[in-house]
Design a protein around this motif. Structure first.
Motif, mmCIF file in Angstrom:
data_model
loop_
_atom_site.group_PDB
_atom_site.id
_atom_site.type_symbol
_atom_site.label_atom_id
_atom_site.label_comp_id
_atom_site.label_asym_id
_atom_site.label_seq_id
_atom_site.Cartn_x
_atom_site.Cartn_y
_atom_site.Cartn_z
ATOM 1 N N SER A 353 0.848 -1.230 -0.458
ATOM 2 C CA SER A 353 0.001 -0.081 0.146
ATOM 3 C C SER A 353 1.142 1.172 0.175
ATOM 4 O O SER A 353 2.180 1.239 0.266
ATOM 5 N N LYS A 354 0.499 2.899 0.267
ATOM 6 C CA LYS A 354 0.941 3.637 0.095
ATOM 7 C C LYS A 354 2.565 3.133 1.162
ATOM 8 O O LYS A 354 1.769 3.611 2.540
ATOM 9 N N VAL A 355 3.636 3.854 0.826
ATOM 10 C CA VAL A 355 4.387 3.884 1.640
ATOM 11 C C VAL A 355 4.391 5.458 2.339
ATOM 12 O O VAL A 355 4.704 6.694 1.416
ATOM 13 N N GLN A 356 4.582 5.602 3.550
ATOM 14 C CA GLN A 356 3.863 6.858 4.299
ATOM 15 C C GLN A 356 5.523 7.827 4.866
ATOM 16 O O GLN A 356 6.116 8.826 4.569
ATOM 17 N N CYS A 357 6.414 6.739 5.456
ATOM 18 C CA CYS A 357 7.911 7.139 5.426
ATOM 19 C C CYS A 357 9.114 6.762 5.186
ATOM 20 O O CYS A 357 8.669 5.205 5.468
ATOM 21 N N LEU A 358 10.095 6.824 5.787
ATOM 22 C CA LEU A 358 11.423 6.058 5.320
ATOM 23 C C LEU A 358 12.046 7.008 6.527
ATOM 24 O O LEU A 358 12.404 8.564 6.536
ATOM 25 N N GLU A 359 13.650 6.186 6.678
ATOM 26 C CA GLU A 359 14.910 7.291 7.591
ATOM 27 C C GLU A 359 15.974 6.472 7.179
ATOM 28 O O GLU A 359 15.847 4.947 7.211
ATOM 29 N N TRP A 360 17.247 6.443 6.368
ATOM 30 C CA TRP A 360 18.010 5.792 6.721
ATOM 31 C C TRP A 360 18.948 5.470 7.808
ATOM 32 O O TRP A 360 18.467 6.515 8.791
ATOM 33 N N ASN A 361 19.464 4.198 8.434
ATOM 34 C CA ASN A 361 20.111 4.486 9.877
ATOM 35 C C ASN A 361 21.355 4.664 9.694
ATOM 36 O O ASN A 361 22.517 5.230 8.417
ATOM 37 N N PRO A 362 21.488 5.624 10.820
ATOM 38 C CA PRO A 362 21.990 6.188 10.856
ATOM 39 C C PRO A 362 23.940 6.089 11.310
ATOM 40 O O PRO A 362 25.083 6.409 11.115
ATOM 41 N N GLU A 363 23.869 4.623 11.552
ATOM 42 C CA GLU A 363 25.931 3.703 11.474
ATOM 43 C C GLU A 363 25.454 3.134 10.296
ATOM 44 O O GLU A 363 26.486 3.865 9.895
ATOM 45 N N GLU A 364 24.731 2.366 10.158
ATOM 46 C CA GLU A 364 24.644 1.479 8.504
ATOM 47 C C GLU A 364 23.704 2.556 7.708
ATOM 48 O O GLU A 364 22.488 2.220 7.095
ATOM 49 N N ARG A 365 24.318 3.064 6.976
ATOM 50 C CA ARG A 365 23.619 4.118 6.014
ATOM 51 C C ARG A 365 23.694 3.343 4.359
ATOM 52 O O ARG A 365 22.930 4.595 3.814
ATOM 53 N N THR A 366 23.463 2.419 4.598
ATOM 54 C CA THR A 366 23.152 1.692 2.968
ATOM 55 C C THR A 366 21.502 0.542 3.594
ATOM 56 O O THR A 366 21.092 0.225 2.648
ATOM 57 N N VAL A 367 21.074 0.803 4.989
ATOM 58 C CA VAL A 367 20.258 0.081 5.642
ATOM 59 C C VAL A 367 19.071 1.215 5.632
ATOM 60 O O VAL A 367 19.580 2.789 6.453
ATOM 61 N N LEU A 368 17.528 0.932 5.131
ATOM 62 C CA LEU A 368 16.894 2.044 5.401
ATOM 63 C C LEU A 368 15.269 0.872 6.055
ATOM 64 O O LEU A 368 14.927 0.267 5.407
ATOM 65 N N VAL A 369 14.592 1.642 6.825
ATOM 66 C CA VAL A 369 13.232 1.285 7.558
ATOM 67 C C VAL A 369 12.537 2.394 6.455
ATOM 68 O O VAL A 369 12.871 3.516 6.354
ATOM 69 N N SER A 370 11.288 1.768 5.858
ATOM 70 C CA SER A 370 10.034 2.218 5.200
ATOM 71 C C SER A 370 9.129 1.875 6.475
ATOM 72 O O SER A 370 8.897 0.873 7.057
ATOM 73 N N GLY A 371 7.832 2.674 6.236
ATOM 74 C CA GLY A 371 6.470 1.717 6.861
ATOM 75 C C GLY A 371 5.445 2.730 6.334
ATOM 76 O O GLY A 371 5.110 4.012 5.554
ATOM 77 N N GLY A 372 4.534 1.542 5.805
ATOM 78 C CA GLY A 372 3.607 2.601 5.208
ATOM 79 C C GLY A 372 1.595 2.172 5.300
ATOM 80 O O GLY A 372 1.648 1.729 6.925
ATOM 81 N N PHE A 373 0.494 2.222 4.929
ATOM 82 C CA PHE A 373 -0.179 1.743 5.037
ATOM 83 C C PHE A 373 -0.967 0.728 5.064
ATOM 84 O O PHE A 373 -2.146 0.375 5.343
ATOM 85 N N ASP A 374 -0.077 -0.574 4.728
ATOM 86 C CA ASP A 374 -0.027 -1.635 4.663
ATOM 87 C C ASP A 374 0.375 -2.148 6.274
ATOM 88 O O ASP A 374 -0.009 -3.080 6.679
ATOM 89 N N LYS A 375 0.141 -1.251 7.132
ATOM 90 C CA LYS A 375 0.321 -1.433 8.541
ATOM 91 C C LYS A 375 1.372 -2.391 9.077
ATOM 92 O O LYS A 375 1.590 -2.937 10.037
ATOM 93 N N HIS A 376 2.121 -1.880 8.291
ATOM 94 C CA HIS A 376 3.836 -2.663 8.399
ATOM 95 C C HIS A 376 5.134 -1.759 8.242
ATOM 96 O O HIS A 376 4.843 -0.707 7.194
ATOM 97 N N ALA A 377 5.769 -2.189 8.633
ATOM 98 C CA ALA A 377 6.929 -1.283 8.851
ATOM 99 C C ALA A 377 8.639 -2.638 7.947
ATOM 100 O O ALA A 377 7.838 -3.202 9.078
ATOM 101 N N ARG A 378 9.126 -1.708 6.962
ATOM 102 C CA ARG A 378 10.386 -3.384 6.130
ATOM 103 C C ARG A 378 11.254 -2.310 6.618
ATOM 104 O O ARG A 378 11.942 -0.622 6.613
#
Length: 558
Positions: A353-378
């Motif tokens: 579903s729609k992806v609402q937010c995301l942010e890069w990891n401050p230590e591992e700069r190639t790792v990304l977390v995202s959250g969406g309207f599918d009620k899941h974070a990945r």
């Protein structure tokens, strides 16, 4: 309303903002257009002048005729009066005398009227009212000498003016305030995305910390809009960056990426006061591919294939790989952009579903977390975009995500139910379902084993969560209930409320700590105003374990 905020690092903004350099081709086109317009106006002015001259001549002739008629009427009245004298000699003496007196009065009256008319005409001729607006008929020098004597009112500098007691060298005001558009070293800059019914803007706010007045002993901070930029559509998210397509590897600037209801991402130069076009655009509409519709007009341009196909809801800039920007969209994708070349390098399709937010990891700069309207974070590593991502069940539509300042392996996520949850990425690393997709397993209590804790932060939607990097364990939440809350997370325990603040900006849509001055938090919302909360002004914060850590930042900055 203000839908998004972003802090600018101290000193990143230019102290002397520049103005737009207009291309020579545009200047040449403008000159030609103005010349053509001037020629047309000159032709019309000549016609108007000819017509006005004819009207003036006709008017003068009419006035002369009126004067002649008035003069002739006066003379005729006098002649008639004299003729009447001769015809009335036969009447009685008393009647003759009475009539003569009346005729004499009539004659004197007619002469007075004639003289008055001639006098008015002479006075008007002397005033020369037709040339009243002519600059040559007005001697400014004479009036100036009458008012000021022999004083010369213009001098090349204050040094030459004997009436100026404070000379140029003695006036330090210009040195203290060199430019109204200047941004001082200690000024803090906050970016705000304003949305109104008729227009949308990117506003550059300047915050000056409170200074104690020695006379009144009052402290007041100063917060105002320095300049703004007009946006093409409703703004949804902001991301500050120091890189753009024109900046080299060693050069740094001050730019802001803006995500709107349009699929394109515009990057604006914040050091340019009167910018009318973005410095770069990622994705968006392909204006070159405009075809004629069946009705004969032009159809709407198509969206570029490499860009988002729907609104851009969230963005995060990678400060280590300065040319990298991540964006989340309503088209269910996350895209990785190379800002220097304005190209999309990767497209992630981890959400349903729609992806609402995301942010890069401050230590591992190639790792990304995202959250969406599918009620899941990945969570995924962009170096292996096709590999399975870590999956975390949030329980409701995600509103905001941020990595923990205390432990970079954990992240916080807020949802529309007013909750904030903390997840540990290590607990979900080995959970893979039969389809090859990593998935966090549930414990016997029904919660995810990767979930460290979950709190009911607000009664309404928790619109943002922001960690305080100056004092790990402290984090900020905001809500549409109009409040900000500061929480204290101790290791192995559920966070406790440390302080609360009514921001006074209506329903709070966005809030966050300054990454470089972590005792300051900015908030904005439905009222269309920006508010800055100094958490050290709260006694509970100063007396807590976070007080000494935050006071160090305050002392260093001041």
């Amino acid at each position: 309303m203000i839908s998004a905020l972003a802090w600018v690092p101290p000193g990143a903004s230019s102290q002397t903002p520049k103005f737009t350099d207009i291309p020579e081709s545009a200047l040449k086109e403008t000159r030609e257009r103005m010349k053509r317009r001037t020629d047309v106006e000159d032709d019309s002015d000549d016609d108007d002048d000819d017509k006005s001259e004819e009207k003036d001549e006709e008017k003068e002739e009419e006035e002369d005729d009126d004067d002649d008629e008035e003069g002739m009427a006066d003379e005729q009245e006098m002649k008639d009066a004299l003729n009447d004298d001769d015809s009335e000699e036969s009447e009685s003496d008393s009647d003759v005398k009475e009539k003569k007196n009346e005729k004499k009065k009539a004659i004197r009256k007619a002469q007075a009227v004639a003289n008055a008319a001639r006098g008015i005409t002479d006075d008007l001729a002397e005033l020369d009212m037709d040339n009243y607006d002519n600059d040559d008929s007005y001697d400014e020098d004479i009036q100036e000498r009458q008012l000021f004597g022999k004083m010369n009112s213009e001098f090349e500098s204050n040094q030459d003016d004997p009436y100026v007691t404070i000379k140029d060298s003695d006036d330090d005001e210009e040195e203290e305030n060199p430019d109204d558009f200047g941004i001082l070293k200690n000024d803090l800059v906050v970016l705000a995305a304003r949305a109104e019914e008729d227009a949308s803007h990117l506003e550059v706010w300047v915050y000056q910390e409170a200074i104690t007045n020695e006379e009144t002993h009052e402290t007041e901070a100063n917060l105002y809009v320095h300049h703004d930029v007009m946006l093409p559509a409703f703004p949804l998210c902001l991301a500050w960056m120091d890189c753009c397509k024109d900046t080299g590897a060693n050069n740094r600037g001050s730019y802001c990426a803006v995500g709107t209801m349009y699929p394109g991402i515009e990057i604006w130069d914040l050091d340019c006061i009167d910018a009318v076009e973005p410095a770069a655009t990622l994705g968006g509409y392909d204006t070159a591919d405009v075809k004629k519709s069946s009705s004969g007009g032009k159809s709407k341009p198509k969206v570029k294939k490499e860009g988002h196909q729907d609104a851009v809801l969230g963005m995060s800039w990678n400060s280590q790989f300065r040319n990298v920007l991540a964006s989340a969209s309503a088209d269910k994708t996350v895209k990785i952009w190379d800002v220097s070349t304005e190209t999309c390098t990767e497209t992630l399709t981890k959400h349903t579903s729609k992806v609402q937010c995301l942010e890069w990891n401050p230590e591992e700069r190639t790792v990304l977390v995202s959250g969406g309207f599918d009620k899941h974070a990945r969570v995924c590593d962009v170096r292996a975009p096709k590999e399975a991502s870590l999956d975390f069940n949030v329980g409701a539509d995600c509103e905001s995500v941020c990595w923990s300042a205390r432990n970079p392996l954990e992240f916080f996520v807020s949802n529309e139910d007013g909750e904030v949850a903390c997840f540990d990425t290590r607990m979900a690393s080995s959970n893979i379902n039969s389809g090859g997709k990593k998935k966090s397993k549930k414990s016997s209590s029904g919660t995810s084993s990767a979930e460290r804790w979950r709190i009911k932060a607000h009664e309404e939607a928790t619109t943002s969560v922001s960690c305080c990097h100056g004092s790990p364990g402290a984090f900020l939440t905001s809500s549409t209930d109009g409040t900000l809350k500061l929480w204290d997370e101790n290791v192995g325990s559920t966070p406790k409320l440390l302080a609360a603040n009514t921001a006074g900006v209506g329903a709070v849509f966005c809030a966050g700590f300054s990454p470089h001055l972590p005792y300051l938090a900015a908030a904005a919302g439905s009222a269309g105003a920006v508010s800055v909360w100094d958490v050290l002004s709260e006694d509970a914060v100063r007396q807590s374990r976070h007080g000494p850590l935050l006071e160090r930042y305050e002392a260093q900055f001041n």
